[in-house]
Design a protein around this motif. Structure first.
Motif, PDB file in Angstrom:
ATOM      1  N   GLN A  87      15.628 -16.947 -23.186  1.00  0.00           N
ATOM      2  CA  GLN A  87      17.088 -16.921 -23.210  1.00  0.00           C
ATOM      3  C   GLN A  87      17.636 -16.001 -22.126  1.00  0.00           C
ATOM      4  OE1 GLN A  87      18.725 -15.801 -26.995  1.00  0.00           O
ATOM      5  NE2 GLN A  87      20.840 -15.854 -26.270  1.00  0.00           N
ATOM      6  N   HIS A  88      17.012 -14.842 -21.941  1.00  0.00           N
ATOM      7  CA  HIS A  88      17.442 -13.925 -20.880  1.00  0.00           C
ATOM      8  C   HIS A  88      17.148 -14.503 -19.498  1.00  0.00           C
ATOM      9  CE1 HIS A  88      17.730 -10.965 -24.144  1.00  0.00           C
ATOM     10  NE2 HIS A  88      18.453 -10.245 -23.312  1.00  0.00           N
ATOM     11  N   LEU A  89      16.037 -15.203 -19.346  1.00  0.00           N
ATOM     12  CA  LEU A  89      15.721 -15.808 -18.049  1.00  0.00           C
ATOM     13  C   LEU A  89      16.725 -16.891 -17.683  1.00  0.00           C
ATOM     14  CD1 LEU A  89      11.823 -16.093 -18.349  1.00  0.00           C
ATOM     15  CD2 LEU A  89      13.119 -14.457 -16.964  1.00  0.00           C
ATOM     16  N   LYS A  90      17.095 -17.719 -18.635  1.00  0.00           N
ATOM     17  CA  LYS A  90      18.081 -18.760 -18.359  1.00  0.00           C
ATOM     18  C   LYS A  90      19.464 -18.170 -18.094  1.00  0.00           C
ATOM     19  CE  LYS A  90      15.818 -22.479 -20.949  1.00  0.00           C
ATOM     20  NZ  LYS A  90      15.946 -23.457 -22.066  1.00  0.00           N
ATOM     21  N   GLN A  91      19.757 -17.083 -18.753  1.00  0.00           N
ATOM     22  CA  GLN A  91      21.030 -16.426 -18.503  1.00  0.00           C
ATOM     23  C   GLN A  91      21.097 -15.871 -17.089  1.00  0.00           C
ATOM     24  OE1 GLN A  91      21.897 -13.305 -21.270  1.00  0.00           O
ATOM     25  NE2 GLN A  91      23.872 -12.807 -20.357  1.00  0.00           N
ATOM     26  N   GLN A  92      19.978 -15.366 -16.591  1.00  0.00           N
ATOM     27  CA  GLN A  92      19.945 -14.848 -15.224  1.00  0.00           C
ATOM     28  C   GLN A  92      20.104 -15.967 -14.205  1.00  0.00           C
ATOM     29  OE1 GLN A  92      16.578 -12.169 -14.518  1.00  0.00           O
ATOM     30  NE2 GLN A  92      16.584 -11.642 -16.690  1.00  0.00           N
ATOM     31  N   ASP A  93      19.626 -17.179 -14.535  1.00  0.00           N
ATOM     32  CA  ASP A  93      19.796 -18.300 -13.614  1.00  0.00           C
ATOM     33  C   ASP A  93      21.264 -18.646 -13.423  1.00  0.00           C
ATOM     34  OD1 ASP A  93      17.097 -18.483 -13.291  1.00  0.00           O
ATOM     35  OD2 ASP A  93      16.818 -20.022 -14.830  1.00  0.00           O
ATOM     36  N   GLY A  94      22.088 -18.390 -14.428  1.00  0.00           N
ATOM     37  CA  GLY A  94      23.510 -18.693 -14.315  1.00  0.00           C
ATOM     38  C   GLY A  94      24.327 -17.593 -13.695  1.00  0.00           C
ATOM     39  N   GLU A  95      23.699 -16.453 -13.395  1.00  0.00           N
ATOM     40  CA  GLU A  95      24.439 -15.365 -12.773  1.00  0.00           C
ATOM     41  C   GLU A  95      24.720 -15.673 -11.313  1.00  0.00           C
ATOM     42  OE1 GLU A  95      22.189 -11.862 -13.312  1.00  0.00           O
ATOM     43  OE2 GLU A  95      22.525 -11.745 -15.485  1.00  0.00           O
ATOM     44  N   ILE A  96      25.858 -15.190 -10.846  1.00  0.00           N
ATOM     45  CA  ILE A  96      26.257 -15.372  -9.449  1.00  0.00           C
ATOM     46  C   ILE A  96      26.074 -14.054  -8.723  1.00  0.00           C
ATOM     47  CG2 ILE A  96      28.141 -15.954  -7.889  1.00  0.00           C
ATOM     48  CD1 ILE A  96      29.346 -17.632 -10.104  1.00  0.00           C
ATOM     49  N   HIS A  97      25.244 -14.057  -7.712  1.00  0.00           N
ATOM     50  CA  HIS A  97      24.990 -12.857  -6.921  1.00  0.00           C
ATOM     51  C   HIS A  97      25.811 -12.935  -5.638  1.00  0.00           C
ATOM     52  CE1 HIS A  97      21.666 -11.678  -9.540  1.00  0.00           C
ATOM     53  NE2 HIS A  97      21.317 -12.953  -9.534  1.00  0.00           N
ATOM     54  N   MET A  98      26.636 -11.949  -5.432  1.00  0.00           N
ATOM     55  CA  MET A  98      27.492 -11.895  -4.249  1.00  0.00           C
ATOM     56  C   MET A  98      26.702 -11.316  -3.089  1.00  0.00           C
ATOM     57  SD  MET A  98      30.240 -13.182  -5.403  1.00  0.00           S
ATOM     58  CE  MET A  98      31.318 -12.834  -4.029  1.00  0.00           C
TER      59      MET A  98
END
Length: 379
Positions: A301-312
């Motif tokens: 769940q944490h790994l999939k959440q990181q995939d949706g993060e936007i890195h500027m």
């Protein structure tokens, strides 16, 4: 005679100063009791601990035993009694002395001590909890130099072994502080894969001490993820302390310390620029009703959440040199600020961002007379 008696029964009497006297007595008792208690503390520290704890400095003993509101309260009570014209009788002074004696007796027996919640609040404010020390030790002695180097290790690993699902170090924090020897013992879907390149460091007299981080494979529904994870080793200390009677550390206190450890470590890492975006704290609830694959589900769940993060991406600096702008264009170059001219091509449907070089707020565009003279001449 009957008329006089009737008037005494009907006419209300003037109210006395009894409420003021009682209020003054209570305030006086509380202040005197606190002052006497501070005097007892001062005598204890001065007679038995002045050399060992304070190096014979009386002013330091005075500061730790007396608080400012004690003297302020004493002065306030005396001023109230003197200016208010309130005086105590001999019987009232005896009552005050008896109240002070009973207060000191109850306080010495521990009946008037601070409540557990007050002690907990004081410890949190003063950073005196076990969790605070463990969190700082975990950061200073391990995470502070492991996390900044983790990106290089992950890059070396990805170039030869394959890309990981996340480049961060996943730190597992179970609420019950029960840290297993291997994650496979908690969930069979979490399997050890291999080690990252080792980090060697001279620490505390040990030459080339080795620090390792492990890569694990996590499977769920025929889908496989890979990441670097480990348990927070200081939680093992909390767990073992709760099983030692001499530590005075129960199960309830252990859970509170785990939560405080999580909060303290989060604040430390958030304030550390060198550790930012290099970690992921995973708080594990111990009330998962015996789910054998709870650990793998939480990690995925944490790994999939990181995939949706936007890195500027960091903003690149514009070149220092300023290209000349034609004077006859619709937009001119004021005070060295570089502005774009209108394009001749039709407007594109794709959205774009336009940046200009920063300029001081004090240097606003100024219209000069030379510009208006040239403009009028062309017209």
């Amino acid at each position: 005679m009957s008329g006089v008696m009737g008037e005494d029964g009907l006419v209300p009497r003037a109210r006395s100063r009894l409420p003021v006297v009682r209020a003054g007595m209570i305030a006086f008792c509380i202040t005197v009791e606190t002052f006497i208690h501070s005097m007892c503390l001062f005598a204890e520290e001065w007679l038995f601990h002045s050399r060992q704890r304070y190096h014979g400095r009386i002013n330091e003993i005075f500061q730790v035993c007396f608080r400012g509101h004690v003297f302020f309260g004493m002065c306030s009570v005396f001023l109230m009694l003197m200016l208010g014209g309130v005086s105590f009788s001999g019987e009232q002074w005896s009552t005050i002395a008896l109240m002070c004696a009973v207060y000191q007796l109850l306080r010495s027996l521990g009946f008037l001590g601070p409540a557990p919640v007050e002690i907990s609040e004081i410890c949190e404010m003063k950073k005196m909890n076990v969790a605070h020390g463990l969190a700082w030790s975990f950061y200073i002695g391990y995470l502070k130099f492991v996390l900044p180097d983790l990106q290089n290790k992950v890059t070396q690993y990805s170039s030869t072994r394959g890309k990981l699902s996340s480049p961060r170090l996943h730190i597992l924090l179970p609420l019950n502080a029960k840290v297993p020897t291997k994650p496979e013992e908690e969930d069979t879907n979490v399997i050890f894969h291999e080690n990252l390149p080792e980090l060697e460091r001279d620490t505390a007299g040990v030459r080339k001490r080795s620090y390792k981080n492990n890569v694990y494979k996590i499977t769920q529904d025929k889908e496989t993820f890979s990441c670097v994870l480990e348990y927070a080793t200081p939680l093992l200390t909390l767990y073992q302390m709760s099983h030692e009677s001499s530590a005075g550390f129960g199960e309830r206190e252990r859970k509170q310390q785990v939560l405080l450890f999580y909060r303290t470590l989060s604040q430390i890492l958030e304030d550390s620029l060198e550790c930012r975006n290099c970690y992921q704290l995973v708080l594990l609830n111990d009330e998962h009703t015996g789910d054998p694959h709870y650990l793998s589900r939480e990690i995925i769940q944490h790994l999939k959440q990181q995939d949706g993060e936007i890195h500027m991406d960091p903003i690149q600096e514009l070149p220092n040199e300023v290209h000349p702008v034609p004077e006859e264009g619709p937009i001119r170059n004021f005070n060295g600020a570089h502005h774009a001219t209108y394009p001749e091509d039709p407007i594109s449907n794709d959205p774009t961002l336009m940046f200009s070089q920063p300029q001081s707020l004090r240097s606003e565009p100024v219209e000069t007379t030379d510009y208006f003279n040239q403009h009028n001449t062309r017209r």
